[in-house]
Design an enzyme around this catalytic site. Structure first.
Site, PDB file in Angstrom:
ATOM      1  N   ASN A 189       0.836  -1.207   0.000  1.00 18.62           N
ATOM      2  CA  ASN A 189       0.000   0.000   0.000  1.00 18.62           C
ATOM      3  C   ASN A 189       0.867   1.251   0.000  1.00 18.62           C
ATOM      4  OD1 ASN A 189      -0.504   1.937   2.510  1.00 18.62           O
ATOM      5  ND2 ASN A 189       0.099  -0.049   3.345  1.00 18.62           N
TER       6      ASN A 189
ATOM      7  N   PHE B 216      -1.676   8.151   4.168  1.00 26.30           N
ATOM      8  CA  PHE B 216      -2.470   8.804   5.225  1.00 26.30           C
ATOM      9  C   PHE B 216      -3.711   9.478   4.676  1.00 26.30           C
ATOM     10  CE2 PHE B 216       1.207   9.704   8.498  1.00 26.30           C
ATOM     11  CZ  PHE B 216       1.268   8.350   8.770  1.00 26.30           C
TER      12      PHE B 216
ATOM     13  N   SER C  69       5.347   5.217   8.699  1.00 31.93           N
ATOM     14  CA  SER C  69       4.712   5.007   7.396  1.00 31.93           C
ATOM     15  C   SER C  69       5.714   5.390   6.315  1.00 31.93           C
ATOM     16  CB  SER C  69       3.467   5.870   7.247  1.00 31.93           C
ATOM     17  OG  SER C  69       3.095   5.889   5.878  1.00 31.93           O
TER      18      SER C  69
ATOM     19  N   ASN D 104       4.913   6.144   3.346  1.00 32.09           N
ATOM     20  CA  ASN D 104       4.203   6.820   2.256  1.00 32.09           C
ATOM     21  C   ASN D 104       4.004   8.314   2.452  1.00 32.09           C
ATOM     22  OD1 ASN D 104       3.854   4.305   0.880  1.00 32.09           O
ATOM     23  ND2 ASN D 104       2.294   3.789   2.406  1.00 32.09           N
ATOM     24  N   THR D 105       4.572   8.867   3.509  1.00 34.02           N
ATOM     25  CA  THR D 105       4.600  10.316   3.689  1.00 34.02           C
ATOM     26  C   THR D 105       6.069  10.717   3.655  1.00 34.02           C
ATOM     27  OG1 THR D 105       2.562  10.385   4.989  1.00 34.02           O
ATOM     28  CG2 THR D 105       4.082  12.210   5.295  1.00 34.02           C
TER      29      THR D 105
ATOM     30  N   LYS E 137       5.492   3.491  17.077  1.00 35.00           N
ATOM     31  CA  LYS E 137       5.477   2.428  16.062  1.00 35.00           C
ATOM     32  C   LYS E 137       6.628   2.638  15.087  1.00 35.00           C
ATOM     33  CE  LYS E 137       2.386   0.094  12.780  1.00 35.00           C
ATOM     34  NZ  LYS E 137       0.980  -0.032  12.336  1.00 35.00           N
TER      35      LYS E 137
ATOM     36  N   ASN F  19       5.759  -1.515  11.372  1.00 38.46           N
ATOM     37  CA  ASN F  19       4.978  -1.072  10.217  1.00 38.46           C
ATOM     38  C   ASN F  19       5.320  -1.910   8.979  1.00 38.46           C
ATOM     39  OD1 ASN F  19       3.334   0.732   8.602  1.00 38.46           O
ATOM     40  ND2 ASN F  19       3.708   2.274  10.169  1.00 38.46           N
TER      41      ASN F  19
HETATM   42  C1  LIG Z   1      -3.857  -1.091   3.535  1.00 32.38           C
HETATM   43  C2  LIG Z   1      -3.003  -0.809   4.736  1.00 32.38           C
HETATM   44  C3  LIG Z   1      -3.093   0.431   5.356  1.00 32.38           C
HETATM   45  C4  LIG Z   1      -2.299   0.696   6.488  1.00 32.38           C
HETATM   46  N1  LIG Z   1      -2.425   1.913   7.104  1.00 32.38           N
HETATM   47  C5  LIG Z   1      -1.705   2.142   8.242  1.00 32.38           C
HETATM   48  C6  LIG Z   1      -1.856   3.366   8.948  1.00 32.38           C
HETATM   49  O1  LIG Z   1      -2.658   4.230   8.585  1.00 32.38           O
HETATM   50  N2  LIG Z   1      -1.080   3.556  10.046  1.00 32.38           N
HETATM   51  C7  LIG Z   1      -0.212   2.611  10.513  1.00 32.38           C
HETATM   52  O2  LIG Z   1       0.443   2.827  11.528  1.00 32.38           O
HETATM   53  N3  LIG Z   1      -0.073   1.436   9.866  1.00 32.38           N
HETATM   54  C8  LIG Z   1      -0.797   1.188   8.754  1.00 32.38           C
HETATM   55  N4  LIG Z   1      -0.656  -0.022   8.115  1.00 32.38           N
HETATM   56  C9  LIG Z   1       0.319  -1.000   8.639  1.00 32.38           C
HETATM   57  C10 LIG Z   1      -0.334  -2.029   9.541  1.00 32.38           C
HETATM   58  O3  LIG Z   1      -0.850  -1.421  10.702  1.00 32.38           O
HETATM   59  C11 LIG Z   1       0.703  -3.088   9.962  1.00 32.38           C
HETATM   60  O4  LIG Z   1       1.729  -2.461  10.689  1.00 32.38           O
HETATM   61  C12 LIG Z   1       1.322  -3.816   8.778  1.00 32.38           C
HETATM   62  O5  LIG Z   1       0.355  -4.026   7.766  1.00 32.38           O
HETATM   63  C13 LIG Z   1       1.923  -5.164   9.169  1.00 32.38           C
HETATM   64  O6  LIG Z   1       0.939  -6.042   9.675  1.00 32.38           O
HETATM   65  P1  LIG Z   1       0.230  -7.185   8.782  1.00 32.38           P
HETATM   66  O7  LIG Z   1       1.319  -7.929   8.090  1.00 32.38           O
HETATM   67  O8  LIG Z   1      -0.539  -8.004   9.755  1.00 32.38           O
HETATM   68  O9  LIG Z   1      -0.651  -6.476   7.808  1.00 32.38           O
HETATM   69  C14 LIG Z   1      -1.422  -0.302   6.981  1.00 32.38           C
HETATM   70  C15 LIG Z   1      -1.348  -1.545   6.348  1.00 32.38           C
HETATM   71  C16 LIG Z   1      -2.126  -1.813   5.242  1.00 32.38           C
HETATM   72  C17 LIG Z   1      -2.039  -3.168   4.579  1.00 32.38           C
END
Ligand SMILES: Cc1cc2nc3c(=O)[nH]c(=O)nc-3n(C[C@H](O)[C@H](O)[C@H](O)COP(=O)(O)O)c2cc1C
Length: 352
Positions: free
Chosen positions: A98, A102, A161, A163-164, A202, A231
């Site tokens: 992704n 934000f 993140s 992406n910022t 985080k 993350n």
């Molecule tokens: C579509 C998507 C959007 C995410 N948005 C955020 C976010 O807004 N803030 C954040 O701290 N992590 C965000 N994450 C990261 C997740 O919270 C997590 O740290 C990461 O996906 C690893 O866990 P997983 O393998 O179980 O998905 C996002 C992940 C995905 C897949």
């Protein structure tokens, strides 16, 4: 759902959760309870940030039987994020990329929704971030802590993140020290009127070990209440099946992230020396992977991508496996498992 564009599928999932008349789940076995950061979690399995960015369905998510939900990332002002397409599923790898950037309805809208549900209880953490065009990113975090304290069970400072642009630079020692000094001062100020609200940081799984040394040292010195490891990754493991799709820019999550995230968790655990608890996140997709995360150093767990590929049944499956592990370990408790393998994990060859 998998036949749909990934972002449309997600929007539909949130809408379905809003409408679904989910029954209240059965009470958890008391052996799954976890006390951390001054909070009592009915079980250690949580929903990671990003699933419910705007606090539209925290109560429906709690009714899935998770022990806690983290909403956000919330930014102070609304912003739309990056242009679509910005969410990609690697089905063959059970991974997600992704670069949402934000997308947030902004602080006031999200605050209204959380204020309307506080009486319902349950642990709902608020993950906070900075607006992309912010001139003073630290002020964005401080502002959100000050406004959300009455409705947040805990805060997560998201500095990881990918992406910022520039956000991850806040993990550098001097910048982090400055940010956490202000954040912790805000935590102390709001405690006077809203009671204590723990603050977690985080981090990215892409830090070097030297950078991790600094991050942990600063986090300990500034007395944060915990860390989430972590993350999404900007790295791409060598063995991805969908190598072409994996060239999309953004953060990778899901199964291909598990080895790196778990290694970084264990590396963090040995550096933190139990000064505060850790939430393990990244690639949990089964009871076995959840148990491995706890043994690597996680007191609590979070998942997101595992829900996409394994569905909602993953939550009870994980709880069953954790309970079985506790029973096999009699008279042990969940806490006895935390970090049991951390040293061994740090001795393995580096995940590629
Ligand atoms: C579509 C998507 C959007 C995410 N948005 C955020 C976010 O807004 N803030 C954040 O701290 N992590 C965000 N994450 C990261 C997740 O919270 C997590 O740290 C990461 O996906 C690893 O866990 P997983 O393998 O179980 O998905 C996002 C992940 C995905 C897949």
């Amino acid at each position: 759902m998998r036949a749909l564009d990934p972002e449309d599928a997600h929007t539909l999932a949130v809408r379905a959760l809003k409408l679904a008349p989910l029954p209240r789940p059965a009470a958890d076995d008391p052996r799954l309870q976890v006390r951390a950061f001054g909070l009592n979690f009915p079980n250690p399995v949580g929903i990671a940030a990003g699933f419910d960015k705007n606090a539209e369905v925290p109560d429906a998510l709690l009714r899935l039987g998770v022990g806690f939900v983290e909403i956000g990332t919330v930014t102070p002002r609304p912003q739309s994020g990056n242009p679509r397409p910005r969410l990609f599923r690697l089905d063959a790898d059970e991974g997600v990329i992704n670069r949402l950037g934000f997308n947030s309805q902004g602080g006031s809208m999200v605050l209204q929704r959380l204020a309307a549900r506080t009486a319902r209880g349950g642990i709902v953490g608020v993950n906070v971030g900075a607006n992309r065009d912010s001139q003073d990113r630290s002020s964005d975090y401080v502002h959100l802590i000050e406004t959300f304290a009455p409705v947040a069970s805990y805060f997560t400072i998201n500095i990881s993140s990918p992406n910022t642009p520039g956000l991850r630079d806040l993990q550098q020692a001097a910048a982090l020290d400055d940010l956490l000094a202000r954040v912790v001062a805000a935590r102390e100020r709001v405690a006077l009127r809203a009671g204590p609200t723990p603050v977690l940081v985080k981090i990215a799984p892409d830090l070097t070990l030297a950078e991790l040394d600094d991050v942990v040292a600063v986090a300990r010195r500034r007395a944060v209440n915990g860390m989430i490891v972590g993350n999404t990754t900007i790295s791409r493991p060598a063995n991805l099946r969908q190598a072409e799709a994996a060239k999309q820019a953004g953060g990778l999550s899901g199964k291909p992230l598990f080895a790196l995230a778990t290694r970084m968790l264990a590396e963090t655990y040995v550096r933190v020396e139990e000064a505060f608890p850790l939430i393990g996140c990244g690639g949990i997709d089964s009871g076995a992977s959840a148990l491995a995360k706890m043994r690597a150093g996680a007191t609590l767990l979070q998942l997101y991508s595992g829900l996409v590929f394994r569905g909602l049944a993953i939550v009870p499956a994980i709880k069953r496996e954790l309970l079985a592990a506790v029973q096999a370990n009699r008279p042990g408790s969940l806490a006895d498992l935390v970090g049991a393998d951390a040293a061994a994990v740090t001795a393995e060859s580096w995940p590629t």
